[in-house]
Write a protein that holds these residues in place. Structure first.
Motif, PDB file in Angstrom:
ATOM      1  N   LYS A 199       0.539  -1.429   0.301  1.00 25.37           N
ATOM      2  CA  LYS A 199      -0.101  -0.137   0.144  1.00 25.37           C
ATOM      3  C   LYS A 199       0.619   1.534  -0.364  1.00 25.37           C
ATOM      4  O   LYS A 199       0.876   1.962  -0.780  1.00 25.37           O
ATOM      5  CB  LYS A 199      -1.035   0.227   1.174  1.00 25.37           C
ATOM      6  CG  LYS A 199      -1.840   1.160   1.457  1.00 25.37           C
ATOM      7  CD  LYS A 199      -2.957   0.936   1.942  1.00 25.37           C
ATOM      8  CE  LYS A 199      -4.080   1.976   2.719  1.00 25.37           C
ATOM      9  NZ  LYS A 199      -4.624   1.522   3.794  1.00 25.37           N
ATOM     10  N   VAL A 200       1.698   1.439   0.637  1.00 27.54           N
ATOM     11  CA  VAL A 200       2.296   3.143   0.984  1.00 27.54           C
ATOM     12  C   VAL A 200       3.924   2.279  -0.225  1.00 27.54           C
ATOM     13  O   VAL A 200       3.501   3.104  -0.987  1.00 27.54           O
ATOM     14  CB  VAL A 200       3.572   2.218   2.627  1.00 27.54           C
ATOM     15  CG1 VAL A 200       5.381   3.196   2.001  1.00 27.54           C
ATOM     16  CG2 VAL A 200       3.140   2.532   3.698  1.00 27.54           C
ATOM     17  N   ALA A 224       2.038   6.014  -6.448  1.00 29.27           N
ATOM     18  CA  ALA A 224       0.642   7.151  -7.050  1.00 29.27           C
ATOM     19  C   ALA A 224       1.692   8.289  -7.081  1.00 29.27           C
ATOM     20  O   ALA A 224       1.065   9.155  -8.333  1.00 29.27           O
ATOM     21  CB  ALA A 224      -0.424   6.633  -6.401  1.00 29.27           C
ATOM     22  N   GLY A 225       1.975   8.325  -6.163  1.00 32.25           N
ATOM     23  CA  GLY A 225       3.180   9.962  -6.148  1.00 32.25           C
ATOM     24  C   GLY A 225       3.759  10.216  -7.042  1.00 32.25           C
ATOM     25  O   GLY A 225       3.579  12.102  -7.962  1.00 32.25           O
ATOM     26  N   LEU A 241       2.562  15.478 -13.954  1.00 31.79           N
ATOM     27  CA  LEU A 241       2.305  17.165 -13.820  1.00 31.79           C
ATOM     28  C   LEU A 241       3.441  17.041 -14.457  1.00 31.79           C
ATOM     29  O   LEU A 241       3.453  18.435 -15.068  1.00 31.79           O
ATOM     30  CB  LEU A 241       2.460  17.533 -12.003  1.00 31.79           C
ATOM     31  CG  LEU A 241       1.540  16.987 -11.572  1.00 31.79           C
ATOM     32  CD1 LEU A 241       1.431  17.286  -9.885  1.00 31.79           C
ATOM     33  CD2 LEU A 241      -0.302  18.117 -12.168  1.00 31.79           C
ATOM     34  N   GLU A 242       4.706  17.067 -14.521  1.00 28.56           N
ATOM     35  CA  GLU A 242       5.849  17.335 -15.499  1.00 28.56           C
ATOM     36  C   GLU A 242       6.322  17.570 -16.577  1.00 28.56           C
ATOM     37  O   GLU A 242       5.971  18.236 -17.220  1.00 28.56           O
ATOM     38  CB  GLU A 242       7.036  16.282 -14.718  1.00 28.56           C
ATOM     39  CG  GLU A 242       7.139  16.395 -13.399  1.00 28.56           C
ATOM     40  CD  GLU A 242       8.452  16.050 -13.160  1.00 28.56           C
ATOM     41  OE1 GLU A 242       9.427  15.487 -14.046  1.00 28.56           O
ATOM     42  OE2 GLU A 242       9.584  15.913 -12.445  1.00 28.56           O
ATOM     43  N   ASN A 243       4.668  15.925 -17.092  1.00 29.65           N
ATOM     44  CA  ASN A 243       5.221  15.789 -18.758  1.00 29.65           C
ATOM     45  C   ASN A 243       3.972  16.788 -19.065  1.00 29.65           C
ATOM     46  O   ASN A 243       3.570  16.696 -20.505  1.00 29.65           O
ATOM     47  CB  ASN A 243       4.794  14.596 -18.721  1.00 29.65           C
ATOM     48  CG  ASN A 243       5.681  13.864 -18.837  1.00 29.65           C
ATOM     49  OD1 ASN A 243       7.156  14.436 -19.054  1.00 29.65           O
ATOM     50  ND2 ASN A 243       5.451  12.420 -18.725  1.00 29.65           N
ATOM     51  N   GLU A 244       2.526  17.113 -17.943  1.00 30.89           N
ATOM     52  CA  GLU A 244       1.541  18.140 -18.402  1.00 30.89           C
ATOM     53  C   GLU A 244       2.130  19.396 -18.758  1.00 30.89           C
ATOM     54  O   GLU A 244       3.600  20.015 -18.561  1.00 30.89           O
ATOM     55  CB  GLU A 244       1.010  18.388 -17.435  1.00 30.89           C
ATOM     56  CG  GLU A 244      -0.213  17.381 -17.873  1.00 30.89           C
ATOM     57  CD  GLU A 244      -1.376  18.120 -15.981  1.00 30.89           C
ATOM     58  OE1 GLU A 244      -1.078  19.695 -16.161  1.00 30.89           O
ATOM     59  OE2 GLU A 244      -1.733  16.984 -16.160  1.00 30.89           O
TER      60      GLU A 244
END
Length: 159
Positions: free
Chosen positions: A129-130, A136-137, A144-147
């Motif tokens: 889970k961690v 996921a993070g 976000l970087e690729n957007e």
């Protein structure tokens, strides 16, 4: 010779008379002795009858004691048999107790193994889970970087 025969006859006659007289005297003297003997015989018969009764009572007591002894021996044998049976049952009980303890220990070992496996599975699940959150993070950060950034371009800017 005649005289001697006559004298002999007289001697015989006198001795017969004397004997008869002695018998009468002896008979009279024996009567008290005979009476005493009869009394003694009667006492002896009474004592014999009393001894017979005592002997019969003693036999009855002896028979009763023999019966009691026989009963006691039978009870003793019965108690010995019960004692042996109790010993066998005690041994069987000990064997069953040991068997139950062994099974209990085996069940405790199985439960401990299952608990440890559950703890490992829980640890693996938490770790996954961690790691999933971490992944996921990271994925979100990469996304976000690729957007393309939406910075206002100079053409669109109000003048």
């Amino acid at each position: 010779m005649l005289r001697s025969l006559v004298g002999s006859e007289m001697c015989i006659r006198d001795s017969t008379a004397a004997a008869s007289s002695n018998q009468t005297t002896a008979t009279l003297d024996l009567q008290p002795v005979a009476e005493q003997l009869r009394e003694r015989v009667s006492e002896a018969e009474g004592e014999l009858a009393s001894s017979k009764r005592l002997l019969e009572q003693t036999r009855q007591v002896l028979d009763q004691k023999n019966a009691e002894l026989h009963d006691a021996q039978a009870r003793s044998e019965h108690l010995r048999a019960l004692s042996k049976q109790a010993e066998r049952l005690a041994i069987l009980s000990k064997v069953e107790t040991l068997r139950a303890r062994k099974e209990y220990k085996a069940e405790q070992d199985r439960l401990e193994t299952a608990r440890q496996a559950a703890e490992r599975a829980d640890f693996v699940a938490r770790t996954a889970k961690v790691e999933a959150k971490h992944a996921a993070g990271e994925a979100a950060a990469v996304a976000l970087e690729n957007e393309p950034s939406e910075e206002p371009s100079s053409e669109d800017a109000p003048n």
